[in-house]
Design a protein around this motif. Structure first.
Motif, mmCIF file in Angstrom:
data_model
loop_
_atom_site.group_PDB
_atom_site.id
_atom_site.type_symbol
_atom_site.label_atom_id
_atom_site.label_comp_id
_atom_site.label_asym_id
_atom_site.label_seq_id
_atom_site.Cartn_x
_atom_site.Cartn_y
_atom_site.Cartn_z
ATOM 1 N N LEU A 1 -0.737 4.742 0.736
ATOM 2 C CA LEU A 1 -1.161 4.752 2.165
ATOM 3 C C LEU A 1 -0.150 5.268 2.873
ATOM 4 N N ASN B 1 -6.367 -1.245 9.941
ATOM 5 C CA ASN B 1 -5.543 -2.092 9.158
ATOM 6 C C ASN B 1 -4.412 -2.066 10.225
ATOM 7 N N ALA C 1 -0.812 -2.215 8.489
ATOM 8 C CA ALA C 1 -0.231 -1.009 7.984
ATOM 9 C C ALA C 1 -0.027 -0.118 9.038
ATOM 10 N N HIS D 1 0.895 -1.069 -0.067
ATOM 11 C CA HIS D 1 -0.003 0.102 -0.052
ATOM 12 C C HIS D 1 0.854 1.199 -0.107
#
Length: 281
Positions: free
Chosen positions: A72, A131, A134, A69
């Protein structure tokens, strides 16, 4: 929802209030050098336990997919290390003409220049169903970036410079974040079936560790005899911090929802494109 059920659901918030109250009553217990030895039990053992716990609870696929990601991660790091400290600096220019204690404002700017929190960011993300993988990556990566970027931000916004022990900070982060996470993943492979069957309360365990961190932090604060602040400035700063938190949470919520909506729209094929596809077939 009954009162008892409500209290059980909000136990972490109540725990924060409780540990702060206990720290205020007897700060000598949790100060550095005190009976709890937080310079060892918190700095090393507690933080390591949080990331070992995350390594146990997360599937390896979740960690590897979180690394992909990129957008992100860029957003989180730019928001934390560029946008946020700059916005705080602009805001403090307005507050500098008020009677609020100057050192409190400088402290607010210093906090604004800090990298993402290592332990609390992961625990709170997990608590709200976010998440976690993350959050782990951005907490660790942001902390490593902060070794270099935070001193530069402090020099830029406050004009203060200091020598940073890069090697010791880097090794401490590596040993308390990366190594426990890897060990947790290795252990998970051997007890995976047991974990899925028993489902240990990983979130509650990490939250309890965070309460210990909060407790020792406030013990240090209350035990400091040099703190002499007027109540007006202190109350105003608390309100300002709360307002900043709510404002930036709302801002990130708006930004993230717009991004998700735009991606959803672009993911839906246009009717004309569908017709063209059918014609090709």
């Amino acid at each position: 929802m009954g009162l008892l059920e409500r209290l059980r659901k909000e136990w972490f918030i109540l725990g924060i209030v409780l540990v702060i109250a206990v720290a205020r009553l007897e700060p000598a217990v949790g100060v550095k050098g005190g009976p709890l030895k937080p310079e060892i039990t918190i700095t090393y053992i507690a933080v390591s336990a949080i990331f070992f716990n995350s390594g146990l609870s997360l599937k390896t696929e979740e960690l590897t997919s979180a690394l992909m990601h990129v957008k992100l991660h860029l957003f989180v790091q730019i928001f934390t290390l560029v946008f946020f400290p700059t916005a705080i600096w602009l805001f403090l220019q307005l507050l500098s003409i008020t009677p609020i204690n100057e050192w409190l404002l400088k402290g607010l700017q210093t906090v604004g220049c800090m990298p993402p929190p290592v332990s609390s960011a992961v625990i709170l993300t997990k608590a709200v169903g976010g998440n976690e993988a993350a959050a782990i990556f951005n907490s660790a990566f942001g902390s490593f970036l902060g070794i270099v970027i935070t001193p530069l931000l402090l020099l830029l916004f406050l004009g203060s410079s200091s020598s940073v022990p890069f090697t010791s900070i880097f090794s401490q982060l590596f040993m308390t974040v990366v190594v426990p996470l890897i060990i947790g993943q290795i252990v998970r492979r051997y007890i995976k079936d047991w974990l899925e069957r028993k489902k240990p309360p990983f979130g509650a365990i990490s939250s309890c560790v965070l309460l210990m961190i909060i407790y020792t932090t406030f013990c240090d604060t209350f035990a400091n005899p040099n703190i002499d602040l007027d109540k007006f400035s202190l109350i105003i700063i608390v309100l300002i911090i709360f307002s900043i938190q709510m404002s930036f949470m709302f801002l990130t919520f708006l930004f993230s929802t717009r991004v998700v909506k735009s991606q959803s729209i672009t993911a839906i094929p246009h009717p004309l494109k569908k017709m063209d596809l059918h014609r090709c077939h």
